[in-house]
Scaffold this active site. Structure first.
Site, PDB file in Angstrom:
ATOM      1  N   CYS A  32       0.835  -1.342  -0.074  1.00 32.24           N
ATOM      2  CA  CYS A  32       0.130   0.037   0.013  1.00 32.24           C
ATOM      3  C   CYS A  32       0.911   1.234  -0.067  1.00 32.24           C
ATOM      4  O   CYS A  32       0.516   1.982  -1.008  1.00 32.24           O
ATOM      5  CB  CYS A  32      -0.763  -0.078   1.232  1.00 32.24           C
ATOM      6  SG  CYS A  32      -1.250  -1.334   2.069  1.00 32.24           S
ATOM      7  N   LYS A  84       3.480   1.846  -2.957  1.00 30.30           N
ATOM      8  CA  LYS A  84       2.544   1.894  -4.245  1.00 30.30           C
ATOM      9  C   LYS A  84       1.889   3.446  -4.363  1.00 30.30           C
ATOM     10  O   LYS A  84       2.035   4.109  -5.370  1.00 30.30           O
ATOM     11  CB  LYS A  84       1.561   0.942  -4.103  1.00 30.30           C
ATOM     12  CG  LYS A  84       0.720   0.832  -5.047  1.00 30.30           C
ATOM     13  CD  LYS A  84      -0.592   0.163  -5.297  1.00 30.30           C
ATOM     14  CE  LYS A  84      -1.694   0.828  -4.070  1.00 30.30           C
ATOM     15  NZ  LYS A  84      -2.530   0.139  -3.396  1.00 30.30           N
ATOM     16  N   HIS A 105     -20.731  22.226  -2.884  1.00 30.21           N
ATOM     17  CA  HIS A 105     -20.224  22.653  -4.344  1.00 30.21           C
ATOM     18  C   HIS A 105     -19.262  23.717  -4.213  1.00 30.21           C
ATOM     19  O   HIS A 105     -18.913  24.397  -3.373  1.00 30.21           O
ATOM     20  CB  HIS A 105     -21.646  23.310  -4.755  1.00 30.21           C
ATOM     21  CG  HIS A 105     -21.637  23.774  -6.146  1.00 30.21           C
ATOM     22  ND1 HIS A 105     -21.811  23.080  -7.084  1.00 30.21           N
ATOM     23  CD2 HIS A 105     -21.382  25.119  -6.711  1.00 30.21           C
ATOM     24  CE1 HIS A 105     -21.667  23.683  -8.286  1.00 30.21           C
ATOM     25  NE2 HIS A 105     -21.587  24.835  -8.099  1.00 30.21           N
ATOM     26  N   GLU A 107      -3.087  -1.342 -10.890  1.00 25.06           N
ATOM     27  CA  GLU A 107      -2.281  -0.124 -10.540  1.00 25.06           C
ATOM     28  C   GLU A 107      -0.880   0.172 -11.083  1.00 25.06           C
ATOM     29  O   GLU A 107      -0.504   1.345 -11.363  1.00 25.06           O
ATOM     30  CB  GLU A 107      -2.238  -0.374  -8.705  1.00 25.06           C
ATOM     31  CG  GLU A 107      -3.680  -0.278  -8.321  1.00 25.06           C
ATOM     32  CD  GLU A 107      -3.773  -0.343  -6.677  1.00 25.06           C
ATOM     33  OE1 GLU A 107      -4.557  -0.002  -6.079  1.00 25.06           O
ATOM     34  OE2 GLU A 107      -2.692  -1.022  -6.161  1.00 25.06           O
ATOM     35  N   TYR A 120      -6.392  -5.994  -9.121  1.00 29.75           N
ATOM     36  CA  TYR A 120      -6.034  -4.399  -8.879  1.00 29.75           C
ATOM     37  C   TYR A 120      -4.527  -3.906  -8.675  1.00 29.75           C
ATOM     38  O   TYR A 120      -4.009  -2.926  -9.208  1.00 29.75           O
ATOM     39  CB  TYR A 120      -6.588  -4.020  -7.463  1.00 29.75           C
ATOM     40  CG  TYR A 120      -6.024  -4.281  -6.292  1.00 29.75           C
ATOM     41  CD1 TYR A 120      -5.226  -3.335  -5.601  1.00 29.75           C
ATOM     42  CD2 TYR A 120      -6.192  -5.362  -5.447  1.00 29.75           C
ATOM     43  CE1 TYR A 120      -4.541  -3.637  -4.485  1.00 29.75           C
ATOM     44  CE2 TYR A 120      -5.872  -5.808  -4.306  1.00 29.75           C
ATOM     45  CZ  TYR A 120      -4.897  -4.789  -3.730  1.00 29.75           C
ATOM     46  OH  TYR A 120      -4.252  -5.347  -2.569  1.00 29.75           O
TER      47      TYR A 120
END
Ligand code: FAD
Length: 470
Positions: free
Chosen positions: A52, A55, A452, A194, A190
Protein backbone atom coordinates in the site's frame (compact mmCIF):
# COMPACT_ATOMS: atom_id res chain seq x y z
CA UNK A 1 -2.30 -14.50 32.58
CA UNK A 2 -0.76 -17.97 32.62
CA UNK A 3 2.73 -18.40 34.10
CA UNK A 4 3.14 -21.98 32.86
CA UNK A 5 3.98 -20.71 29.36
CA UNK A 6 6.84 -18.43 28.31
CA UNK A 7 4.32 -16.05 26.72
CA UNK A 8 0.55 -15.54 26.73
CA UNK A 9 0.60 -14.78 23.01
CA UNK A 10 3.22 -15.54 20.35
CA UNK A 11 2.60 -13.70 17.07
CA UNK A 12 4.28 -15.00 13.92
CA UNK A 13 4.63 -12.19 11.37
CA UNK A 14 5.23 -8.47 11.88
CA UNK A 15 2.83 -7.16 9.22
CA UNK A 16 -0.38 -5.15 9.52
CA UNK A 17 -2.31 -7.77 11.50
CA UNK A 18 0.56 -9.17 13.58
CA UNK A 19 1.91 -5.83 14.79
CA UNK A 20 -1.56 -4.59 15.72
CA UNK A 21 -2.45 -7.78 17.61
CA UNK A 22 0.87 -7.91 19.48
CA UNK A 23 0.84 -4.26 20.46
CA UNK A 24 -2.75 -4.15 21.71
CA UNK A 25 -2.47 -7.49 23.53
CA UNK A 26 0.62 -6.20 25.36
CA UNK A 27 -1.22 -3.00 26.25
CA UNK A 28 -3.96 -5.16 27.81
CA UNK A 29 -1.33 -6.72 30.09
CA UNK A 30 -0.49 -9.93 28.18
CA UNK A 31 3.09 -11.20 27.89
CA UNK A 32 3.59 -11.04 24.13
CA UNK A 33 6.32 -12.03 21.68
CA UNK A 34 6.44 -11.37 17.94
CA UNK A 35 8.76 -12.94 15.35
CA UNK A 36 9.44 -11.23 12.03
CA UNK A 37 11.71 -13.06 9.62
CA UNK A 38 12.94 -9.85 7.98
CA UNK A 39 13.79 -8.33 11.33
CA UNK A 40 13.32 -4.62 11.92
CA UNK A 41 13.33 -3.93 8.16
CA UNK A 42 10.27 -6.12 7.78
CA UNK A 43 8.16 -4.54 10.50
CA UNK A 44 4.94 -3.28 8.96
CA UNK A 45 4.89 -6.24 6.57
CA UNK A 46 3.69 -6.16 2.99
CA UNK A 47 1.68 -2.96 3.30
CA UNK A 48 4.53 -0.82 4.59
CA UNK A 49 7.42 -2.39 2.68
CA UNK A 50 6.14 -3.60 -0.70
CA UNK A 51 2.43 -2.81 -0.77
CA UNK A 52 0.00 0.00 0.00
CA UNK A 53 2.44 2.67 1.16
CA UNK A 54 5.22 2.58 -1.49
CA UNK A 55 2.57 1.99 -4.16
CA UNK A 56 0.61 5.07 -3.14
CA UNK A 57 3.82 7.13 -3.02
CA UNK A 58 4.62 6.02 -6.58
CA UNK A 59 1.05 6.80 -7.62
CA UNK A 60 1.50 10.36 -6.32
CA UNK A 61 4.75 10.55 -8.33
CA UNK A 62 2.96 9.39 -11.47
CA UNK A 63 0.21 12.00 -11.06
CA UNK A 64 2.77 14.81 -11.25
CA UNK A 65 3.54 13.77 -14.83
CA UNK A 66 0.02 14.57 -15.98
CA UNK A 67 -0.34 17.53 -13.58
CA UNK A 68 2.55 19.43 -15.22
CA UNK A 69 0.92 18.95 -18.63
CA UNK A 70 -2.50 19.99 -17.34
CA UNK A 71 -1.19 23.11 -15.61
CA UNK A 72 -0.71 24.94 -18.93
CA UNK A 73 -4.47 25.43 -19.27
CA UNK A 74 -4.35 27.23 -15.93
CA UNK A 75 -1.67 29.63 -17.07
CA UNK A 76 1.49 27.88 -15.95
CA UNK A 77 4.26 28.02 -18.52
CA UNK A 78 7.68 26.52 -19.02
CA UNK A 79 9.24 23.18 -19.84
CA UNK A 80 8.03 19.99 -18.29
CA UNK A 81 10.47 18.87 -15.56
CA UNK A 82 12.17 15.51 -16.06
CA UNK A 83 11.61 12.51 -13.84
CA UNK A 84 14.43 11.09 -11.70
CA UNK A 85 13.69 7.46 -10.77
CA UNK A 86 16.68 7.24 -8.42
CA UNK A 87 15.39 10.18 -6.35
CA UNK A 88 11.93 8.64 -6.00
CA UNK A 89 13.39 5.26 -4.97
CA UNK A 90 15.74 6.82 -2.42
CA UNK A 91 13.04 9.04 -0.88
CA UNK A 92 10.62 6.11 -0.71
CA UNK A 93 13.25 3.90 0.96
CA UNK A 94 13.97 6.60 3.55
CA UNK A 95 10.28 6.95 4.40
CA UNK A 96 9.80 3.17 4.66
CA UNK A 97 12.80 2.89 6.99
CA UNK A 98 11.24 5.62 9.14
CA UNK A 99 7.97 3.67 9.29
CA UNK A 100 9.82 0.41 10.14
CA UNK A 101 11.39 2.29 13.07
CA UNK A 102 8.02 3.58 14.25
CA UNK A 103 6.57 0.06 14.21
CA UNK A 104 9.58 -1.25 16.17
CA UNK A 105 9.24 1.53 18.75
CA UNK A 106 5.50 0.97 19.11
CA UNK A 107 6.01 -2.75 19.71
CA UNK A 108 8.92 -2.45 22.13
CA UNK A 109 7.30 0.54 23.84
CA UNK A 110 4.24 -1.60 24.54
CA UNK A 111 6.42 -4.32 26.07
CA UNK A 112 6.38 -6.81 23.17
CA UNK A 113 9.48 -9.03 22.89
CA UNK A 114 10.51 -8.82 19.21
CA UNK A 115 12.55 -11.61 17.61
CA UNK A 116 14.30 -11.18 14.27
CA UNK A 117 13.70 -14.75 13.25
CA UNK A 118 11.85 -17.20 11.08
CA UNK A 119 9.27 -18.88 13.33
CA UNK A 120 7.83 -22.37 13.04
CA UNK A 121 5.02 -23.97 15.01
CA UNK A 122 6.18 -27.15 16.76
CA UNK A 123 3.05 -28.01 18.74
CA UNK A 124 -0.25 -26.61 19.98
CA UNK A 125 1.79 -24.32 22.27
CA UNK A 126 5.32 -24.62 20.85
CA UNK A 127 7.31 -22.24 18.64
CA UNK A 128 10.84 -22.72 17.27
CA UNK A 129 12.88 -19.79 15.99
CA UNK A 130 15.70 -19.91 13.45
CA UNK A 131 17.93 -17.02 14.40
CA UNK A 132 21.46 -15.83 13.74
CA UNK A 133 24.03 -15.91 16.56
CA UNK A 134 26.25 -12.89 17.20
CA UNK A 135 29.03 -14.53 15.12
CA UNK A 136 26.65 -15.03 12.18
CA UNK A 137 26.21 -18.78 12.70
CA UNK A 138 22.66 -20.19 12.64
CA UNK A 139 20.96 -20.27 16.03
CA UNK A 140 17.86 -21.95 17.40
CA UNK A 141 15.47 -21.01 20.20
CA UNK A 142 12.29 -22.63 21.47
CA UNK A 143 9.39 -21.08 23.38
CA UNK A 144 5.95 -21.96 24.61
CA UNK A 145 2.87 -19.79 24.43
CA UNK A 146 -0.69 -20.15 25.64
CA UNK A 147 -1.93 -18.79 22.29
CA UNK A 148 -0.19 -18.66 18.91
CA UNK A 149 -1.28 -16.22 16.21
CA UNK A 150 -0.33 -16.90 12.58
CA UNK A 151 -0.14 -13.56 10.76
CA UNK A 152 2.36 -14.45 8.04
CA UNK A 153 0.53 -12.80 5.14
CA UNK A 154 0.90 -13.79 1.51
CA UNK A 155 3.43 -13.74 -1.27
CA UNK A 156 3.25 -13.21 -5.06
CA UNK A 157 2.69 -16.37 -7.08
CA UNK A 158 4.22 -16.75 -10.54
CA UNK A 159 3.04 -19.78 -12.52
CA UNK A 160 5.52 -22.10 -14.26
CA UNK A 161 6.28 -21.31 -17.92
CA UNK A 162 9.31 -20.95 -20.18
CA UNK A 163 11.08 -17.73 -19.22
CA UNK A 164 9.68 -17.47 -15.70
CA UNK A 165 13.17 -16.55 -14.46
CA UNK A 166 13.02 -13.26 -16.41
CA UNK A 167 10.00 -11.81 -14.63
CA UNK A 168 9.70 -9.71 -11.50
CA UNK A 169 6.85 -9.39 -8.99
CA UNK A 170 5.46 -6.52 -6.95
CA UNK A 171 8.18 -7.29 -4.38
CA UNK A 172 10.93 -6.23 -6.81
CA UNK A 173 9.23 -3.47 -8.83
CA UNK A 174 9.84 -0.70 -6.30
CA UNK A 175 13.63 -0.98 -6.59
CA UNK A 176 13.81 -1.97 -10.25
CA UNK A 177 17.05 -0.87 -11.93
CA UNK A 178 17.15 0.71 -14.45
CA UNK A 179 13.80 2.43 -14.94
CA UNK A 180 11.85 0.32 -17.46
CA UNK A 181 11.27 2.34 -20.63
CA UNK A 182 9.07 -0.55 -21.81
CA UNK A 183 7.13 -2.45 -19.14
CA UNK A 184 4.85 -5.43 -19.65
CA UNK A 185 2.41 -6.03 -16.80
CA UNK A 186 0.79 -9.45 -16.75
CA UNK A 187 -2.44 -9.75 -14.77
CA UNK A 188 -5.83 -8.11 -14.47
CA UNK A 189 -6.28 -7.71 -10.72
CA UNK A 190 -5.99 -4.48 -8.81
CA UNK A 191 -2.24 -4.79 -8.23
CA UNK A 192 -1.50 -5.34 -11.94
CA UNK A 193 -3.82 -2.52 -13.00
CA UNK A 194 -2.39 -0.09 -10.46
CA UNK A 195 1.20 -0.71 -11.56
CA UNK A 196 0.17 -0.41 -15.22
CA UNK A 197 -1.25 3.05 -14.48
CA UNK A 198 1.63 4.11 -12.25
CA UNK A 199 4.42 3.23 -14.69
CA UNK A 200 2.43 4.68 -17.57
CA UNK A 201 2.22 7.91 -15.58
CA UNK A 202 5.94 7.82 -14.78
CA UNK A 203 6.77 7.59 -18.48
CA UNK A 204 7.14 3.89 -19.31
CA UNK A 205 5.52 2.48 -22.41
CA UNK A 206 3.20 0.04 -20.63
CA UNK A 207 1.53 -3.02 -22.12
CA UNK A 208 -0.90 -4.83 -19.83
CA UNK A 209 -1.71 -8.43 -20.76
CA UNK A 210 -4.67 -10.17 -19.20
CA UNK A 211 -6.04 -13.55 -20.16
CA UNK A 212 -9.67 -12.76 -19.17
CA UNK A 213 -12.35 -10.70 -20.90
CA UNK A 214 -11.96 -7.61 -18.71
CA UNK A 215 -9.65 -6.47 -15.91
CA UNK A 216 -10.71 -6.15 -12.23
CA UNK A 217 -12.93 -9.20 -11.92
CA UNK A 218 -15.28 -8.92 -8.95
CA UNK A 219 -15.79 -5.16 -9.27
CA UNK A 220 -19.00 -3.70 -10.78
CA UNK A 221 -19.01 -4.52 -14.50
CA UNK A 222 -19.72 -1.00 -15.67
CA UNK A 223 -16.93 0.34 -13.44
CA UNK A 224 -14.50 -2.25 -14.88
CA UNK A 225 -15.24 -1.30 -18.48
CA UNK A 226 -15.16 2.41 -17.72
CA UNK A 227 -11.81 2.37 -15.91
CA UNK A 228 -10.25 0.10 -18.54
CA UNK A 229 -11.28 2.56 -21.27
CA UNK A 230 -9.88 5.49 -19.26
CA UNK A 231 -6.58 3.66 -18.68
CA UNK A 232 -6.30 3.00 -22.42
CA UNK A 233 -7.05 6.67 -23.14
CA UNK A 234 -4.26 7.59 -20.71
CA UNK A 235 -1.80 5.45 -22.67
CA UNK A 236 -1.85 1.89 -21.25
CA UNK A 237 -1.78 -0.61 -24.12
CA UNK A 238 -4.28 -3.11 -22.70
CA UNK A 239 -4.59 -6.54 -24.33
CA UNK A 240 -7.47 -8.70 -23.12
CA UNK A 241 -7.77 -12.46 -23.72
CA UNK A 242 -3.98 -12.41 -24.01
CA UNK A 243 -2.26 -15.19 -22.08
CA UNK A 244 1.54 -15.41 -22.07
CA UNK A 245 3.13 -18.41 -23.84
CA UNK A 246 6.79 -17.74 -23.07
CA UNK A 247 9.35 -15.02 -22.42
CA UNK A 248 12.82 -14.99 -24.00
CA UNK A 249 15.85 -12.75 -23.59
CA UNK A 250 16.93 -11.22 -26.91
CA UNK A 251 19.41 -8.49 -27.91
CA UNK A 252 16.52 -6.01 -28.02
CA UNK A 253 15.21 -6.93 -24.58
CA UNK A 254 12.66 -9.42 -23.26
CA UNK A 255 10.36 -10.84 -25.90
CA UNK A 256 6.93 -11.79 -24.56
CA UNK A 257 5.07 -14.20 -26.80
CA UNK A 258 1.28 -14.18 -26.34
CA UNK A 259 -1.37 -16.73 -27.21
CA UNK A 260 -2.56 -15.92 -30.73
CA UNK A 261 0.99 -15.05 -31.83
CA UNK A 262 1.31 -11.41 -30.72
CA UNK A 263 4.78 -10.40 -29.46
CA UNK A 264 5.68 -7.56 -27.13
CA UNK A 265 9.22 -6.36 -26.39
CA UNK A 266 9.99 -5.15 -22.88
CA UNK A 267 12.78 -4.05 -20.54
CA UNK A 268 10.94 -5.63 -17.60
CA UNK A 269 7.97 -7.94 -17.17
CA UNK A 270 5.92 -7.61 -13.99
CA UNK A 271 3.85 -10.65 -13.08
CA UNK A 272 0.92 -9.77 -10.84
CA UNK A 273 -1.29 -12.79 -11.35
CA UNK A 274 -2.15 -13.61 -7.77
CA UNK A 275 -0.84 -14.16 -4.27
CA UNK A 276 -0.62 -17.28 -2.12
CA UNK A 277 -0.69 -17.60 1.67
CA UNK A 278 2.71 -17.69 3.39
CA UNK A 279 2.63 -21.12 5.04
CA UNK A 280 5.79 -22.75 3.66
CA UNK A 281 7.86 -24.42 6.42
CA UNK A 282 5.57 -23.05 9.13
CA UNK A 283 5.09 -26.55 10.54
CA UNK A 284 1.30 -26.33 10.39
CA UNK A 285 0.84 -29.75 8.71
CA UNK A 286 2.78 -31.53 11.43
CA UNK A 287 0.71 -29.85 14.14
CA UNK A 288 -2.50 -30.73 12.28
CA UNK A 289 -3.73 -27.20 11.46
CA UNK A 290 -6.23 -27.52 8.60
CA UNK A 291 -5.33 -25.69 5.38
CA UNK A 292 -7.53 -24.94 2.36
CA UNK A 293 -6.86 -25.68 -1.31
CA UNK A 294 -4.58 -22.64 -1.76
CA UNK A 295 -2.72 -23.31 1.49
CA UNK A 296 -4.77 -20.76 3.41
CA UNK A 297 -5.19 -21.33 7.13
CA UNK A 298 -8.81 -22.23 7.81
CA UNK A 299 -10.35 -20.38 10.75
CA UNK A 300 -13.80 -20.13 12.34
CA UNK A 301 -15.63 -16.88 13.10
CA UNK A 302 -13.30 -16.39 16.09
CA UNK A 303 -10.18 -16.66 13.85
CA UNK A 304 -9.43 -19.93 15.61
CA UNK A 305 -8.00 -22.87 13.68
CA UNK A 306 -8.99 -26.48 14.36
CA UNK A 307 -6.17 -26.49 16.96
CA UNK A 308 -7.88 -24.36 19.64
CA UNK A 309 -4.74 -22.55 20.87
CA UNK A 310 -3.70 -21.50 17.34
CA UNK A 311 -5.34 -18.49 15.64
CA UNK A 312 -4.80 -16.90 12.22
CA UNK A 313 -5.79 -13.65 10.55
CA UNK A 314 -5.02 -11.40 7.60
CA UNK A 315 -3.84 -12.48 4.17
CA UNK A 316 -2.72 -15.94 5.33
CA UNK A 317 -6.43 -16.79 5.70
CA UNK A 318 -6.96 -15.69 2.06
CA UNK A 319 -10.15 -13.72 2.62
CA UNK A 320 -10.40 -9.97 2.03
CA UNK A 321 -6.75 -9.07 1.50
CA UNK A 322 -6.69 -5.51 2.78
CA UNK A 323 -4.71 -3.89 5.55
CA UNK A 324 -7.70 -2.41 7.40
CA UNK A 325 -9.31 -5.87 7.38
CA UNK A 326 -6.20 -7.45 8.96
CA UNK A 327 -6.18 -4.63 11.55
CA UNK A 328 -9.87 -5.13 12.33
CA UNK A 329 -9.40 -8.88 12.70
CA UNK A 330 -6.46 -8.31 15.05
CA UNK A 331 -8.61 -6.16 17.33
CA UNK A 332 -11.29 -8.85 17.46
CA UNK A 333 -8.76 -11.58 18.33
CA UNK A 334 -7.22 -9.49 21.12
CA UNK A 335 -10.62 -8.58 22.58
CA UNK A 336 -11.53 -12.26 22.61
CA UNK A 337 -8.32 -13.47 24.21
CA UNK A 338 -7.54 -10.65 26.64
CA UNK A 339 -10.79 -8.72 26.99
CA UNK A 340 -11.86 -5.43 25.37
CA UNK A 341 -10.44 -2.00 26.18
CA UNK A 342 -11.70 -0.58 29.49
CA UNK A 343 -15.30 0.54 29.20
CA UNK A 344 -15.66 -0.76 25.63
CA UNK A 345 -17.68 -3.66 24.21
CA UNK A 346 -15.70 -6.42 22.44
CA UNK A 347 -15.11 -5.62 18.77
CA UNK A 348 -16.69 -7.59 15.96
CA UNK A 349 -15.82 -7.73 12.30
CA UNK A 350 -18.27 -7.59 9.38
CA UNK A 351 -17.21 -8.28 5.81
CA UNK A 352 -20.21 -6.60 4.19
CA UNK A 353 -19.74 -2.97 3.12
CA UNK A 354 -15.94 -2.99 3.37
CA UNK A 355 -14.89 0.02 1.27
CA UNK A 356 -11.86 -0.17 -0.94
CA UNK A 357 -9.97 1.82 -3.54
CA UNK A 358 -7.97 0.89 -6.60
CA UNK A 359 -5.23 3.41 -7.33
CA UNK A 360 -5.42 3.19 -11.08
CA UNK A 361 -5.36 6.49 -12.96
CA UNK A 362 -8.19 7.44 -12.68
CA UNK A 363 -8.84 5.66 -9.40
CA UNK A 364 -11.77 3.55 -8.27
CA UNK A 365 -13.59 3.86 -4.96
CA UNK A 366 -16.21 1.33 -4.07
CA UNK A 367 -18.34 0.11 -1.17
CA UNK A 368 -21.09 -2.48 -1.04
CA UNK A 369 -22.58 -4.57 -3.81
CA UNK A 370 -21.85 -4.38 -7.51
CA UNK A 371 -24.96 -4.09 -9.67
CA UNK A 372 -24.62 -7.78 -10.61
CA UNK A 373 -24.21 -9.04 -7.03
CA UNK A 374 -27.01 -6.76 -5.80
CA UNK A 375 -29.41 -8.24 -8.37
CA UNK A 376 -28.51 -11.74 -7.12
CA UNK A 377 -29.01 -10.80 -3.47
CA UNK A 378 -31.88 -8.30 -3.48
CA UNK A 379 -33.74 -9.07 -6.71
CA UNK A 380 -34.98 -5.76 -8.05
CA UNK A 381 -32.49 -2.89 -7.91
CA UNK A 382 -32.63 0.70 -9.13
CA UNK A 383 -29.49 2.19 -10.63
CA UNK A 384 -28.52 5.84 -10.57
CA UNK A 385 -25.47 6.93 -12.54
CA UNK A 386 -23.74 10.10 -13.52
CA UNK A 387 -20.91 10.43 -16.01
CA UNK A 388 -19.20 13.76 -16.56
CA UNK A 389 -16.02 15.70 -17.16
CA UNK A 390 -14.69 17.03 -13.85
CA UNK A 391 -14.62 20.83 -13.54
CA UNK A 392 -10.80 20.80 -13.43
CA UNK A 393 -10.65 19.26 -16.88
CA UNK A 394 -12.66 22.05 -18.48
CA UNK A 395 -9.33 23.95 -18.49
CA UNK A 396 -6.74 21.18 -18.09
CA UNK A 397 -7.14 19.81 -21.59
CA UNK A 398 -7.55 16.28 -20.22
CA UNK A 399 -10.36 14.19 -21.69
CA UNK A 400 -10.63 12.08 -18.51
CA UNK A 401 -14.20 11.37 -17.44
CA UNK A 402 -15.70 10.52 -14.07
CA UNK A 403 -18.36 7.88 -13.39
CA UNK A 404 -20.47 7.66 -10.25
CA UNK A 405 -23.02 4.99 -9.59
CA UNK A 406 -25.52 4.12 -6.86
CA UNK A 407 -27.13 0.70 -6.54
CA UNK A 408 -30.40 0.86 -4.59
CA UNK A 409 -32.44 -2.08 -3.28
CA UNK A 410 -35.79 -1.09 -4.81
CA UNK A 411 -37.90 -2.73 -2.08
CA UNK A 412 -36.27 -1.06 0.92
CA UNK A 413 -34.85 2.05 -0.84
CA UNK A 414 -31.53 1.25 0.90
CA UNK A 415 -28.37 2.22 -0.99
CA UNK A 416 -26.48 -1.10 -1.15
CA UNK A 417 -23.69 -0.19 -3.57
CA UNK A 418 -21.75 2.99 -4.28
CA UNK A 419 -19.03 3.08 -6.93
CA UNK A 420 -16.89 5.71 -8.52
CA UNK A 421 -14.15 6.11 -11.11
CA UNK A 422 -12.43 9.47 -10.87
CA UNK A 423 -9.93 11.61 -9.01
CA UNK A 424 -9.69 10.97 -5.25
CA UNK A 425 -12.30 8.19 -5.42
CA UNK A 426 -10.95 6.53 -2.26
CA UNK A 427 -11.11 9.78 -0.29
CA UNK A 428 -14.70 10.37 -1.40
CA UNK A 429 -16.01 6.84 -0.91
CA UNK A 430 -14.59 6.46 2.62
CA UNK A 431 -17.16 8.95 3.94
CA UNK A 432 -20.05 7.43 2.04
CA UNK A 433 -19.09 4.01 3.44
CA UNK A 434 -20.29 5.22 6.85
CA UNK A 435 -23.67 6.08 5.33
CA UNK A 436 -23.99 2.66 3.68
CA UNK A 437 -23.03 0.85 6.90
CA UNK A 438 -25.62 2.91 8.74
CA UNK A 439 -28.24 1.73 6.23
CA UNK A 440 -28.86 5.06 4.50
CA UNK A 441 -31.72 5.02 1.99
CA UNK A 442 -31.82 6.84 -1.33
CA UNK A 443 -34.24 9.27 0.34
CA UNK A 444 -31.52 10.12 2.89
CA UNK A 445 -29.04 10.68 0.06
CA UNK A 446 -31.61 12.93 -1.66
CA UNK A 447 -32.14 14.99 1.48
CA UNK A 448 -28.39 15.51 1.96
CA UNK A 449 -27.06 18.87 0.79
CA UNK A 450 -24.10 18.71 -1.59
CA UNK A 451 -20.77 20.50 -1.25
CA UNK A 452 -20.37 22.73 -4.26
CA UNK A 453 -18.40 22.64 -6.47
CA UNK A 454 -17.10 19.10 -5.93
CA UNK A 455 -17.37 15.84 -7.82
CA UNK A 456 -18.64 14.15 -4.64
CA UNK A 457 -21.85 16.21 -4.62
CA UNK A 458 -23.05 14.15 -7.59
CA UNK A 459 -23.69 11.28 -5.18
CA UNK A 460 -26.45 13.30 -3.49
CA UNK A 461 -27.91 14.94 -6.60
CA UNK A 462 -28.70 11.94 -8.83
CA UNK A 463 -32.47 12.07 -9.27
CA UNK A 464 -33.37 10.05 -12.37
CA UNK A 465 -32.82 6.29 -12.31
CA UNK A 466 -31.13 4.68 -15.28
CA UNK A 467 -33.70 3.07 -17.57
CA UNK A 468 -34.14 -0.62 -16.76
CA UNK A 469 -32.39 -2.93 -19.25
CA UNK A 470 -34.85 -4.08 -21.95
P1 FAD B 1 1.67 -9.02 5.90
O1 FAD B 1 1.54 -7.56 5.97
O2 FAD B 1 2.05 -9.63 4.59
O3 FAD B 1 2.74 -9.44 7.00
C1 FAD B 1 3.21 -10.74 7.15
C2 FAD B 1 4.60 -10.69 7.74
O4 FAD B 1 4.97 -11.99 8.21
C3 FAD B 1 5.69 -10.29 6.75
O5 FAD B 1 6.40 -9.18 7.25
C4 FAD B 1 6.57 -11.54 6.62
O6 FAD B 1 7.95 -11.22 6.41
C5 FAD B 1 6.35 -12.21 7.96
N1 FAD B 1 6.55 -13.66 7.98
C6 FAD B 1 6.07 -14.57 7.08
N2 FAD B 1 6.39 -15.81 7.47
C7 FAD B 1 7.08 -15.70 8.64
C8 FAD B 1 7.67 -16.65 9.55
N3 FAD B 1 7.54 -17.95 9.35
N4 FAD B 1 8.30 -16.17 10.64
C9 FAD B 1 8.39 -14.83 10.88
N5 FAD B 1 7.85 -13.92 10.06
C10 FAD B 1 7.19 -14.34 8.97
N6 FAD B 1 -4.13 -3.28 1.12
C11 FAD B 1 -4.87 -2.16 1.31
O7 FAD B 1 -5.68 -2.14 2.23
N7 FAD B 1 -4.71 -1.08 0.50
C12 FAD B 1 -3.83 -1.05 -0.52
O8 FAD B 1 -3.72 -0.05 -1.23
C13 FAD B 1 -3.03 -2.20 -0.74
N8 FAD B 1 -2.11 -2.22 -1.72
C14 FAD B 1 -1.33 -3.33 -1.89
C15 FAD B 1 -0.38 -3.31 -2.91
C16 FAD B 1 0.42 -4.40 -3.12
C17 FAD B 1 1.45 -4.36 -4.21
C18 FAD B 1 0.28 -5.55 -2.29
C19 FAD B 1 1.16 -6.75 -2.50
C20 FAD B 1 -0.65 -5.57 -1.27
C21 FAD B 1 -1.48 -4.46 -1.07
N9 FAD B 1 -2.44 -4.44 -0.07
C22 FAD B 1 -3.22 -3.32 0.12
C23 FAD B 1 -2.71 -5.63 0.77
C24 FAD B 1 -2.06 -5.49 2.14
O9 FAD B 1 -0.69 -5.21 1.99
C25 FAD B 1 -2.27 -6.79 2.90
O10 FAD B 1 -3.63 -7.11 2.94
C26 FAD B 1 -1.75 -6.70 4.34
O11 FAD B 1 -0.38 -6.36 4.37
C27 FAD B 1 -1.98 -8.02 5.07
O12 FAD B 1 -1.44 -7.97 6.36
P2 FAD B 1 -0.97 -9.30 7.10
O13 FAD B 1 -0.66 -8.88 8.49
O14 FAD B 1 -1.96 -10.37 6.88
O15 FAD B 1 0.35 -9.78 6.35
Amino acid sequence: MSASFDFDLFVIGGGSGGVRAARIAAQRGARVALAEVLGNDGLGGTCVNVGCIPKKLYSFAAHYGEAFGESHGFGWEGDRPTFNWATLKANRAREITRLNGIYGNLLRGSGVTVFEAFARVTGAHGIALSTLNADGSPGHQEFTAKHILIATGGTPHVPHFVGREHVITSNEIFDLEPFPQRLVVVGGGYIASEFASIFNGLGSKVTQLYRGDQILRGFDDEIRHFVAAEMVKAGVDLHLNAGVVDIRQTDQGLRVECEGGARVMADAVLYATGRVPNVADLGLDAVGVALGAKGEVIVNEHYQTNVPSIFALGDVTNRLQLTPVALGEAMVVVDQLFGPAAGKAPRSMAYEFVPTAVFTHPSIGTVGYSEEKAREKFGEVTIFRSEFKALKHTLSGSTERTLMKLVVDTKSDRVVGLHMVGAEAGEIVQGFAVALKAGATKAVFDSTIGIHPTAAEEFVTMREPRAAPQ
